[in-house]
Design a protein around this motif. Structure first.
Motif, mmCIF file in Angstrom:
data_model
loop_
_atom_site.group_PDB
_atom_site.id
_atom_site.type_symbol
_atom_site.label_atom_id
_atom_site.label_comp_id
_atom_site.label_asym_id
_atom_site.label_seq_id
_atom_site.Cartn_x
_atom_site.Cartn_y
_atom_site.Cartn_z
ATOM 1 N N LEU A 146 -1.691 0.410 14.386
ATOM 2 C CA LEU A 146 -0.522 -0.440 14.194
ATOM 3 C C LEU A 146 -0.030 -1.075 15.489
ATOM 4 O O LEU A 146 0.408 -2.222 15.513
ATOM 5 C CB LEU A 146 0.600 0.378 13.551
ATOM 6 C CG LEU A 146 1.824 -0.370 13.067
ATOM 7 C CD1 LEU A 146 1.422 -1.355 11.974
ATOM 8 C CD2 LEU A 146 2.850 0.598 12.524
ATOM 9 N N TYR B 117 -2.488 1.537 9.800
ATOM 10 C CA TYR B 117 -1.387 2.341 10.334
ATOM 11 C C TYR B 117 -1.794 3.041 11.618
ATOM 12 O O TYR B 117 -0.987 3.197 12.524
ATOM 13 C CB TYR B 117 -0.897 3.347 9.296
ATOM 14 C CG TYR B 117 -0.298 2.679 8.082
ATOM 15 C CD1 TYR B 117 0.685 1.706 8.218
ATOM 16 C CD2 TYR B 117 -0.732 3.001 6.813
ATOM 17 C CE1 TYR B 117 1.221 1.078 7.115
ATOM 18 C CE2 TYR B 117 -0.192 2.370 5.702
ATOM 19 C CZ TYR B 117 0.784 1.413 5.857
ATOM 20 O OH TYR B 117 1.312 0.784 4.768
ATOM 21 N N ASP C 170 -5.877 0.569 4.692
ATOM 22 C CA ASP C 170 -4.474 0.750 5.074
ATOM 23 C C ASP C 170 -4.292 1.891 6.066
ATOM 24 O O ASP C 170 -3.465 1.816 6.968
ATOM 25 C CB ASP C 170 -3.601 0.982 3.841
ATOM 26 C CG ASP C 170 -3.414 -0.279 3.015
ATOM 27 O OD1 ASP C 170 -3.598 -1.376 3.569
ATOM 28 O OD2 ASP C 170 -3.078 -0.157 1.820
#
Length: 124
Positions: free
Chosen positions: A70, A67, A63
């Motif tokens: 992104l 990000y 994750d």
């Protein structure tokens, strides 16, 4: 939510410690799905193929990395960014593994399973 595809293998860790095995798993899976060409430079992949491969790639990264990358919507750019970030690990991991392998002795372990565990850790 039942249509969300389960991970096929362990996601790329933000530290990159599993990058080498992760990259091989990604290449093998994309080859299996006939999408391997999408991560090659100068490919003639369709937008649908690129989108499918990008979704797969983003699904298999940590994750924190999601990000961080992104705004990257180009599959090839994301693949190259991850490669540039973690490829140097080959130069670090391989010599360490070679050293561990040369110093591995069966007599240093109390049980066969401890030896096997260490052996498999070096091999991976």
């Amino acid at each position: 939510m039942t249509n969300i595809e389960n991970r096929k293998f362990i996601a790329l860790d933000i530290s990159g410690k599993n990058y080498l095995s992760w990259a091989l798993d990604v290449k093998l899976h994309l080859s299996d799905k006939k999408l391997r060409h999408t991560i090659d430079e100068d490919n003639a992949a369709s937008n649908d193929e690129r989108a499918t491969a990008l979704i797969f790639l983003r699904h298999h990264i940590d994750d924190g990395l999601k990000y961080e990358y992104l705004t990257v919507e180009n599959l090839l750019e994301l693949w190259q960014n991850l490669n540039d970030r973690f490829e140097h690990l080959k130069a670090v991991v391989l010599p360490n593994a070679s050293n561990d392998w040369s110093q591995l002795r069966f007599q240093d372990f109390k049980t066969v399973s401890e030896y096997n565990s260490t052996l498999f850790k070096i091999v991976s």
